[in-house]
Design a protein around this motif. Sequence first.
Motif, PDB file in Angstrom:
ATOM      1  N   ARG A   1      -0.165   3.734  -1.546  1.00  0.00           N
ATOM      2  CA  ARG A   1       0.653   4.899  -1.174  1.00  0.00           C
ATOM      3  C   ARG A   1      -0.047   6.208  -1.529  1.00  0.00           C
ATOM      4  NH1 ARG A   1       6.602   2.689  -2.914  1.00  0.00           N
ATOM      5  NH2 ARG A   1       7.177   1.872  -0.865  1.00  0.00           N
ATOM      6  N   MET A   2      -0.719   6.237  -2.695  1.00  0.00           N
ATOM      7  CA  MET A   2      -1.435   7.453  -3.089  1.00  0.00           C
ATOM      8  C   MET A   2      -2.556   7.756  -2.106  1.00  0.00           C
ATOM      9  SD  MET A   2      -1.726   7.695  -7.224  1.00  0.00           S
ATOM     10  CE  MET A   2      -2.116   6.005  -7.607  1.00  0.00           C
ATOM     11  N   VAL A   3      -3.276   6.725  -1.666  1.00  0.00           N
ATOM     12  CA  VAL A   3      -4.371   6.925  -0.715  1.00  0.00           C
ATOM     13  C   VAL A   3      -3.825   7.396   0.630  1.00  0.00           C
ATOM     14  CG1 VAL A   3      -6.206   5.763   0.569  1.00  0.00           C
ATOM     15  CG2 VAL A   3      -5.906   5.286  -1.856  1.00  0.00           C
ATOM     16  N   LYS A   4      -2.766   6.756   1.097  1.00  0.00           N
ATOM     17  CA  LYS A   4      -2.153   7.163   2.368  1.00  0.00           C
ATOM     18  C   LYS A   4      -1.688   8.619   2.283  1.00  0.00           C
ATOM     19  CE  LYS A   4       0.627   4.774   4.879  1.00  0.00           C
ATOM     20  NZ  LYS A   4       0.182   4.650   6.244  1.00  0.00           N
ATOM     21  N   SER A   5      -1.115   8.978   1.163  1.00  0.00           N
ATOM     22  CA  SER A   5      -0.648  10.347   0.966  1.00  0.00           C
ATOM     23  C   SER A   5      -1.812  11.329   0.997  1.00  0.00           C
ATOM     24  CB  SER A   5       0.095  10.445  -0.365  1.00  0.00           C
ATOM     25  OG  SER A   5       0.453  11.765  -0.637  1.00  0.00           O
ATOM     26  N   SER A   6      -2.907  10.986   0.338  1.00  0.00           N
ATOM     27  CA  SER A   6      -4.090  11.858   0.348  1.00  0.00           C
ATOM     28  C   SER A   6      -4.623  12.034   1.757  1.00  0.00           C
ATOM     29  CB  SER A   6      -5.191  11.275  -0.535  1.00  0.00           C
ATOM     30  OG  SER A   6      -4.813  11.298  -1.876  1.00  0.00           O
ATOM     31  N   LEU A   7      -4.648  10.953   2.526  1.00  0.00           N
ATOM     32  CA  LEU A   7      -5.121  11.023   3.910  1.00  0.00           C
ATOM     33  C   LEU A   7      -4.209  11.909   4.758  1.00  0.00           C
ATOM     34  CD1 LEU A   7      -6.131   7.284   4.417  1.00  0.00           C
ATOM     35  CD2 LEU A   7      -7.689   9.235   4.347  1.00  0.00           C
ATOM     36  N   GLN A   8      -2.899  11.748   4.583  1.00  0.00           N
ATOM     37  CA  GLN A   8      -1.945  12.546   5.350  1.00  0.00           C
ATOM     38  C   GLN A   8      -2.024  14.019   4.955  1.00  0.00           C
ATOM     39  OE1 GLN A   8       1.620  10.346   4.457  1.00  0.00           O
ATOM     40  NE2 GLN A   8       1.550   9.243   6.401  1.00  0.00           N
ATOM     41  N   ASN A   9      -2.156  14.291   3.667  1.00  0.00           N
ATOM     42  CA  ASN A   9      -2.271  15.680   3.203  1.00  0.00           C
ATOM     43  C   ASN A   9      -3.514  16.351   3.765  1.00  0.00           C
ATOM     44  OD1 ASN A   9       0.098  15.552   1.739  1.00  0.00           O
ATOM     45  ND2 ASN A   9      -0.931  15.051  -0.188  1.00  0.00           N
ATOM     46  N   GLU A  10      -4.620  15.611   3.804  1.00  0.00           N
ATOM     47  CA  GLU A  10      -5.866  16.164   4.339  1.00  0.00           C
ATOM     48  C   GLU A  10      -5.725  16.440   5.834  1.00  0.00           C
ATOM     49  OE1 GLU A  10      -9.757  17.606   3.784  1.00  0.00           O
ATOM     50  OE2 GLU A  10      -8.275  16.980   2.303  1.00  0.00           O
ATOM     51  N   ALA A  11      -5.071  15.534   6.558  1.00  0.00           N
ATOM     52  CA  ALA A  11      -4.865  15.732   7.994  1.00  0.00           C
ATOM     53  C   ALA A  11      -4.030  16.984   8.242  1.00  0.00           C
ATOM     54  CB  ALA A  11      -4.196  14.504   8.606  1.00  0.00           C
ATOM     55  N   ILE A  12      -2.993  17.174   7.448  1.00  0.00           N
ATOM     56  CA  ILE A  12      -2.143  18.356   7.574  1.00  0.00           C
ATOM     57  C   ILE A  12      -2.951  19.617   7.252  1.00  0.00           C
ATOM     58  CG2 ILE A  12      -0.190  19.571   6.535  1.00  0.00           C
ATOM     59  CD1 ILE A  12       1.109  16.738   6.195  1.00  0.00           C
ATOM     60  N   LYS A  13      -3.739  19.534   6.183  1.00  0.00           N
ATOM     61  CA  LYS A  13      -4.548  20.679   5.766  1.00  0.00           C
ATOM     62  C   LYS A  13      -5.542  21.079   6.862  1.00  0.00           C
ATOM     63  CE  LYS A  13      -8.097  21.278   2.455  1.00  0.00           C
ATOM     64  NZ  LYS A  13      -8.692  20.797   1.215  1.00  0.00           N
ATOM     65  N   LEU A  14      -6.113  20.075   7.534  1.00  0.00           N
ATOM     66  CA  LEU A  14      -7.083  20.350   8.599  1.00  0.00           C
ATOM     67  C   LEU A  14      -6.418  20.623   9.944  1.00  0.00           C
ATOM     68  CD1 LEU A  14      -9.765  17.627   7.743  1.00  0.00           C
ATOM     69  CD2 LEU A  14      -9.877  20.089   7.274  1.00  0.00           C
ATOM     70  N   GLY A  15      -5.104  20.424  10.006  1.00  0.00           N
ATOM     71  CA  GLY A  15      -4.375  20.658  11.249  1.00  0.00           C
ATOM     72  C   GLY A  15      -4.671  19.625  12.317  1.00  0.00           C
ATOM     73  N   LYS A  16      -4.901  18.390  11.882  1.00  0.00           N
ATOM     74  CA  LYS A  16      -5.238  17.316  12.815  1.00  0.00           C
ATOM     75  C   LYS A  16      -4.156  16.247  12.798  1.00  0.00           C
ATOM     76  CE  LYS A  16     -10.264  17.498  12.457  1.00  0.00           C
ATOM     77  NZ  LYS A  16     -11.453  16.680  12.189  1.00  0.00           N
ATOM     78  N   GLN A  17      -4.069  15.519  13.895  1.00  0.00           N
ATOM     79  CA  GLN A  17      -3.160  14.386  13.962  1.00  0.00           C
ATOM     80  C   GLN A  17      -3.798  13.176  13.267  1.00  0.00           C
ATOM     81  OE1 GLN A  17      -0.277  14.879  14.603  1.00  0.00           O
ATOM     82  NE2 GLN A  17       0.721  13.367  15.844  1.00  0.00           N
TER      83      GLN A  17
ATOM     84  N   SER B   1      -8.137   0.705  12.293  1.00  0.00           N
ATOM     85  CA  SER B   1      -8.445   1.936  11.561  1.00  0.00           C
ATOM     86  C   SER B   1      -7.998   1.809  10.103  1.00  0.00           C
ATOM     87  CB  SER B   1      -7.749   3.125  12.212  1.00  0.00           C
ATOM     88  OG  SER B   1      -6.380   3.138  11.885  1.00  0.00           O
ATOM     89  N   LEU B   2      -8.487   2.710   9.291  1.00  0.00           N
ATOM     90  CA  LEU B   2      -8.140   2.697   7.872  1.00  0.00           C
ATOM     91  C   LEU B   2      -6.633   2.881   7.681  1.00  0.00           C
ATOM     92  CD1 LEU B   2      -8.986   2.599   4.910  1.00  0.00           C
ATOM     93  CD2 LEU B   2      -9.370   5.051   5.028  1.00  0.00           C
ATOM     94  N   GLN B   3      -6.037   3.804   8.438  1.00  0.00           N
ATOM     95  CA  GLN B   3      -4.589   4.043   8.319  1.00  0.00           C
ATOM     96  C   GLN B   3      -3.796   2.771   8.639  1.00  0.00           C
ATOM     97  OE1 GLN B   3      -2.800   6.357   7.112  1.00  0.00           O
ATOM     98  NE2 GLN B   3      -3.752   8.340   7.378  1.00  0.00           N
TER      99      GLN B   3
END
Length: 148
Positions: A27-43, A2-4
Amino acid sequence: MSLQERLTADMKEAMRSREKDRLTTIRMVKSSLQNEAIKLGKQELTDEEELTILSREMKQRNDSLREFESADRHDLVEKIQAEIIVLEAYMPKQLSQEEVQEIVDAAIAQTGASAPSDMGKVMGVVMPQLKGKADGALINRLVKQQLN
């Protein structure tokens, strides 16, 4: 992989080889991915959601690059260009203008579009097919040319 997972592996590699700029970008990309997951309420995000975020990051870098070039900020231009190179490694292969034109032509035929007012219909068909594979400005320009 996976991308992560790929980002994590590349981040470790960048740490070991002391590639500071590459590490910062990852790190910036990983952070953006994690922020989006949190925003969408997904794991975990779907591949399409990850691609959307990568595309957004790439677009931000390209916009910044144009701004810095027009402001003669060569120090920042080099930094942004390095970030773009890192991001390109995670993006899908970009289609050529001819390939995009074929998809646009097929979408116009499919929707029966004939006037500039039909642009929304055509874009609605084309964008999901080309998401992350072609620049939105190129797609927009080709659709406008065909409908005028």
